[in-house]
Design an enzyme around this catalytic site. Structure first.
Site, short mmCIF file in Angstrom:
data_model
loop_
_atom_site.label_atom_id
_atom_site.label_comp_id
_atom_site.label_asym_id
_atom_site.label_seq_id
_atom_site.Cartn_x
_atom_site.Cartn_y
_atom_site.Cartn_z
N TYR A 135 0.82 -1.21 0.00
CA TYR A 135 0.00 0.00 0.00
C TYR A 135 0.85 1.26 0.00
CZ TYR A 135 -4.12 -2.87 1.10
OH TYR A 135 -5.14 -3.79 1.08
N LYS A 190 2.92 -15.23 3.06
CA LYS A 190 2.82 -15.94 1.78
C LYS A 190 4.27 -16.26 1.41
CE LYS A 190 0.43 -17.44 -1.74
NZ LYS A 190 -0.49 -18.57 -1.66
N ASP A 222 -3.68 -17.87 2.24
CA ASP A 222 -4.82 -18.56 1.63
C ASP A 222 -5.42 -19.58 2.60
OD1 ASP A 222 -2.30 -19.66 1.29
OD2 ASP A 222 -2.70 -20.57 -0.65
N ASP A 246 -5.76 -6.31 5.89
CA ASP A 246 -6.93 -5.57 5.42
C ASP A 246 -8.05 -6.57 5.08
OD1 ASP A 246 -8.61 -3.72 4.30
OD2 ASP A 246 -7.29 -3.14 2.66
N ASP A 250 -11.48 -7.95 7.69
CA ASP A 250 -12.88 -7.81 7.25
C ASP A 250 -13.58 -9.17 7.26
OD1 ASP A 250 -12.88 -5.10 6.93
OD2 ASP A 250 -13.47 -5.12 4.83
#
Ligand code: NAD
Length: 362
Positions: A135, A190, A222, A246, A250
């Site tokens: 980001y 990851k 994942d 992020d 959620d």
């Protein structure tokens, strides 16, 4: 103690008003000063984070934030969009650690789309690194590709990067937080594909040596996304980078049924923090008086606990929220058959009444 109150846009003004009334009801000694942020600030001052708002936020011990954004600003240049105010505050205040608890309240078990037995008693804490990763990584932009699958074609790119100190400090935050809970941390990465996250995994493992009393495990993002819906109670503290955090925070939020219930805190190394509900400005219900103010009220409780050293007052708010839920009052987002539907203001009234120990009716 000074609190900067930044209601923002949409339901932000409605829900922050209720949190302010709850704080007032505690009769603690702190000053609150309100300023414009987001679209409201853009309309008045031509910028979503005016200098005066930033100055107030920097000088305050904590920022109580509502939400920003509206579809009508989507065509503005990116630096002028309301959401840039949050990024600006995070950057200027050095808010690198984002705490997103996902707690399933006993009375709201039925609001989740998962089976009750999977989420009853759920209490997990997602700690998301907030100022690095793809980001913020440079370089980024648009250009004509000189290599790749389509040389000569237009392409866009971002850069994923993390430095050792950035990973070390967020890992320490996670291990310290775990010490106050059930002493388990899952670091999500990851590492099988990304250099950045192999490095993340290595550094977290090194920092862990200073916390032998805390259990650490590693999980690929994942798999973490799957495990969160398969067996969410397996997790306690989850620490991860900005982008994975992020998305996973959620996902975890929705396990509990309503995003309207979930607070969040973003802290820097001086305990200064920005406290906001996990949801956005909900333009679809703004101005109707139906938004759930509890996420914002619970964010105010987190603010008292983490930035203002008022743990007892924080407990009072959290107990009041539980009492109100137990009394059967519900805003539309968490309403179910047999409970009483109330609006934003009535929900705020009920929490204030529970704090001041007046009878709750519903
Ligand atoms: P949103 O969180 O605003 O809304 C998603 C859905 O949840 C909507 O149906 C909304 O009505 C509902 N909802 C959200 N909060 C609620 C509450 N307290 N009570 C009851 N229902 C609630 O997300 P979105 O619709 O994707 O985004 C709307 C705007 O908010 C956009 O401009 C977006 O950029 C912005 N946004 C801001 C923040 C922030 O300020 N931190 C975060 C996310 C999105």
């Amino acid at each position: 103690m000074k609190i900067a109150v930044l209601p923002g846009d949409g339901i932000g003004t409605e829900i922050v008003a209720e949190a302010v009334r709850v704080l007032d009801a505690l009769e603690l000694k702190f000053e609150m000063e309100t300023a414009l942020v987001g679209g409201a600030a853009y309309e008045a001052h031509g910028h979503p984070l005016p200098e005066s708002t930033l100055k107030l936020a920097k000088e305050a011990d904590a920022v109580l934030f509502g939400a920003v954004g509206d579809w009508k600003y989507d065509k503005l240049d990116r630096p002028l969009r309301p959401e840039q105010a949050i990024l600006g505050l995070r950057k200027n205040l050095g808010l690198f650690a984002n705490f997103r608890p996902a707690i399933c309240y006993e009375q709201l078990v039925g609001a989740s789309s998962l089976k009750p037995e999977l989420i009853a008693g759920l209490d997990i804490l997602i700690i998301r690194e907030l100022t690095g990763d793809i980001y913020f990584g440079q370089p980024r932009g648009k250009r004509v590709a000189t290599d790749g699958h389509f040389p000569g074609a237009e392409e866009a790119f971002d850069t994923m990067r993390y430095s050792r100190p950035e990973i070390e400090r967020i890992a320490r935050v996670a291990f310290e937080a775990a010490r106050k809970r059930s002493k388990r941390v899952t670091s999500v990465d990851k590492a099988n594909v990304l250099e950045t996250f192999q490095f993340w995994k290595d550094v977290v493992t090194e920092v862990h040596k200073d916390y032998p009393d805390v259990e650490l495990d590693h999980m690929y993002v994942d798999n973490a996304a799957m495990q969160l819906v398969k067996a969410p109670k397996k997790f306690d503290v989850v620490v991860t980078g900005n982008m994975f955090g992020d998305i996973l925070s959620d996902e975890a939020a929705m396990l509990t049924g309503s995003i309207g219930m979930l607070p969040s805190a973003s802290l820097n190394s001086n305990k200064q923090g920005l406290y906001e509900p996990s949801h956005g400005s909900a333009p679809d219900i703004a101005g109707q008086g139906v938004a759930n103010p509890l996420a914002t009220i619970l964010s105010a409780a987190m603010m008292l606990r983490f930035s203002l050293d008022q743990a007892e007052a924080a407990d009072r708010i959290e107990s009041a929220v539980k009492a109100v839920l137990a009394s059967g009052l519900r805003t539309a987002d968490i309403w179910s058959e047999g409970t009483t539907k109330v609006g934003t203001r009535e929900m705020g009234d009920a929490v204030v009444a529970a704090i001041t120990k007046k009878t709750i009716t519903g």
